[in-house]
Design a protein around this motif. Structure first.
Motif, PDB file in Angstrom:
ATOM      1  N   ALA A  62       0.860  -1.193   0.000  1.00 40.77           N
ATOM      2  CA  ALA A  62       0.000   0.000   0.000  1.00 40.77           C
ATOM      3  C   ALA A  62       0.888   1.231   0.000  1.00 40.77           C
ATOM      4  N   ARG A  63       0.545   2.219  -0.839  1.00 37.75           N
ATOM      5  CA  ARG A  63       1.318   3.460  -0.879  1.00 37.75           C
ATOM      6  C   ARG A  63       0.939   4.362   0.274  1.00 37.75           C
ATOM      7  N   CYS A  64       1.923   5.115   0.722  1.00 38.07           N
ATOM      8  CA  CYS A  64       1.726   6.059   1.827  1.00 38.07           C
ATOM      9  C   CYS A  64       1.819   7.476   1.270  1.00 38.07           C
ATOM     10  N   GLU A  65       0.851   8.307   1.609  1.00 33.92           N
ATOM     11  CA  GLU A  65       0.777   9.660   1.070  1.00 33.92           C
ATOM     12  C   GLU A  65       0.743  10.679   2.194  1.00 33.92           C
TER      13      GLU A  65
ATOM     14  N   ALA B 187      -0.884   2.348   6.401  1.00 32.41           N
ATOM     15  CA  ALA B 187      -0.170   3.192   5.429  1.00 32.41           C
ATOM     16  C   ALA B 187      -0.591   4.649   5.585  1.00 32.41           C
ATOM     17  N   GLY B 188      -1.880   4.876   5.893  1.00 34.78           N
ATOM     18  CA  GLY B 188      -2.334   6.244   6.148  1.00 34.78           C
ATOM     19  C   GLY B 188      -1.677   6.843   7.374  1.00 34.78           C
TER      20      GLY B 188
ATOM     21  N   THR C  29       5.024   9.316  -0.207  1.00 29.94           N
ATOM     22  CA  THR C  29       6.227   9.269   0.625  1.00 29.94           C
ATOM     23  C   THR C  29       6.904   7.914   0.598  1.00 29.94           C
ATOM     24  N   GLY C  30       6.160   6.862   0.263  1.00 32.10           N
ATOM     25  CA  GLY C  30       6.741   5.528   0.262  1.00 32.10           C
ATOM     26  C   GLY C  30       5.657   4.478   0.170  1.00 32.10           C
ATOM     27  N   SER C  31       6.012   3.237   0.507  1.00 31.03           N
ATOM     28  CA  SER C  31       5.034   2.151   0.442  1.00 31.03           C
ATOM     29  C   SER C  31       5.295   1.146   1.554  1.00 31.03           C
ATOM     30  N   LEU C  32       4.204   0.596   2.085  1.00 34.18           N
ATOM     31  CA  LEU C  32       4.226  -0.374   3.179  1.00 34.18           C
ATOM     32  C   LEU C  32       3.886  -1.747   2.613  1.00 34.18           C
ATOM     33  N   HIS C  33       4.626  -2.775   3.035  1.00 33.03           N
ATOM     34  CA  HIS C  33       4.476  -4.108   2.472  1.00 33.03           C
ATOM     35  C   HIS C  33       4.443  -5.157   3.579  1.00 33.03           C
ATOM     36  N   VAL C  34       3.635  -6.218   3.381  1.00 35.93           N
ATOM     37  CA  VAL C  34       3.609  -7.359   4.294  1.00 35.93           C
ATOM     38  C   VAL C  34       3.708  -8.638   3.477  1.00 35.93           C
ATOM     39  N   TYR C  35       4.267  -9.687   4.102  1.00 41.53           N
ATOM     40  CA  TYR C  35       4.574 -10.939   3.417  1.00 41.53           C
ATOM     41  C   TYR C  35       4.089 -12.116   4.232  1.00 41.53           C
TER      42      TYR C  35
END
Length: 395
Positions: free
Chosen positions: A111-114, A146-147, A120-126
């Motif tokens: 998910a992108r972070c704004e 992400a928000g 500003t970047g992106s958050l990821h989970v695996y």
């Protein structure tokens, strides 16, 4: 993967983050807490955040199986028909996945972070191979976190970790001249002083005095040569002056040879940890290892007491070879682990009188390592001190 996110943990985690922000905390430590929260709430094997910097991205926070990816650079490219440079989420997923042990991942969410109109970047989970398909609730929670990260960036305290470069080229040139002149002045003055002493007082110095003067001149000349190399490298386009072509090489052998080139006082403090002799070949520029190791060990020496040891070890994770330099010094604050790689930046602490430094060492290390398609990271050492880790591709 749980069928539903852990909502009680999500509530507790959001309150804990809010308490820290209200107390005046922010920056990388709070960001890391949000990344950890994403992993815990979603029952993932790992999580990570890539910050979008000027022209590229960099993985600056990670937990679980994603942690080895910290420090990894991610290239940016045009996405869609707009003019904004973005990092496709799939490309960051791939960068994380390459660093995760086992290779048994099944699902990856991003998910992108704004912050306002800025990505500003992106958050990821695996998730592992035994996980079920993520549902709409998993996506919604990831977007929520992400928000939170976007709002954290909106506070502007300690984030972004990689601020945009100053647009004033003349100011940058002026700083370069000032740093260069300051750093060159000290060794040149010492060398000239001892040379004049030998010339004017050769007979009265005696054999011990002459040997000591020659020893100091030799040491300072070595420092001067290394400083000139750093200054030339920092001014060059590729970050490595006179580098040989990349190719396979024995990492442990290169490290042992590089140790032999360190100053005698530093060699005496160095302690070998695990240095397996059966590692596969690394791929990169073998000649650069001496420069990289010198910068990392000198930095460790600068910020630790003279009676403490500096440890060097090497190993392998899947298709990546690594080596670490660890000290028991003053340590590095979590919010400084990325700033330390900026040109001219230096942390407070250390013996500045004996080790003045130009703030170029770690900056050059990162440029050299990334030119070889590797990456370098810093982290606080458990129990005090700092760990610097370099990772290079396997041949």
């Amino acid at each position: 993967m749980p069928d539903r996110p852990d909502y009680p943990a999500l509530t507790r985690g959001q309150i804990a983050v809010l308490d820290r922000v209200n107390a005046g905390e922010s920056g990388l430590p709070v960001l890391q807490q949000l990344v950890r929260l994403a992993q815990d709430v979603l029952g993932a094997r790992g999580a990570g955040f890539a910050e979008y910097a000027s022209g590229h991205g960099r993985i600056i926070a990670a937990t679980g199986v994603c942690e080895p990816a910290i420090g990894r650079r991610v290239e940016r490219r045009l996405e869609g028909t707009g003019r904004t440079l973005l990092i496709p989420l799939d490309s960051v997923n791939d960068e994380f996945a390459r660093q995760i042990d086992g290779g048994d991942l099944r699902h990856m969410l991003g998910a992108r972070c704004e912050a306002g109109d800025t990505f500003t970047g992106s958050l990821h989970v695996y998730f592992g191979a035994d996980a079920g398909e993520p549902g709409p609730e998993h996506h919604a929670v990831l977007e929520l976190l992400a928000g939170h990260i976007g709002r954290l960036y909106g506070l502007g305290a300690g984030l972004p970790v990689h601020p945009a470069p100053a647009p004033d080229a003349q100011a940058d040139r002026d700083l370069w001249v000032a740093v260069t002149s300051h750093e060159l002045r000290t060794p040149v003055t010492v060398i000239k002083g001892y040379a004049d002493t030998l010339t004017n007082h050769w007979d009265t110095l005696g054999e011990p005095g002459r040997r000591e003067a020659v020893r100091v001149i030799g040491n300072r000349a070595g420092e001067l040569a290394r400083l000139v190399d750093r200054l030339l490298s920092a001014a060059s386009d590729d970050g490595v002056v006179g580098s040989a072509p990349a190719g396979p090489f024995d990492l442990v052998e290169a490290l042992r040879e590089a140790v032999g080139e360190l100053p005698a006082d530093l060699r005496r403090r160095l302690k070998f940890g695990q240095m397996p002799g059966d590692l596969p070949k690394a791929y990169g520029n073998r000649d650069s290892i001496a420069t990289i190791l010198t910068e990392l060990t000198t930095n460790a020496e600068k910020y630790s007491e003279p009676d403490t040891t500096v440890e060097l070890c090497a190993g392998m994770d899947d298709d990546v070879l690594r080596f670490r330099v660890a000290d028991r010094g003053v340590g590095i604050a979590p919010e400084h682990v990325e700033r330390a790689f900026e040109r001219y930046w230096q942390a407070e602490g250390g013996d500045r009188h004996h080790h003045p430094g130009a703030g170029l060492g770690l900056y050059l290390v990162r440029r050299m390592v990334e030119r070889q398609h590797g990456w370098v990271s810093l982290r606080p050492r458990e129990g005090g001190g700092t760990v610097a880790e370099v990772r290079l591709p396997r041949a």
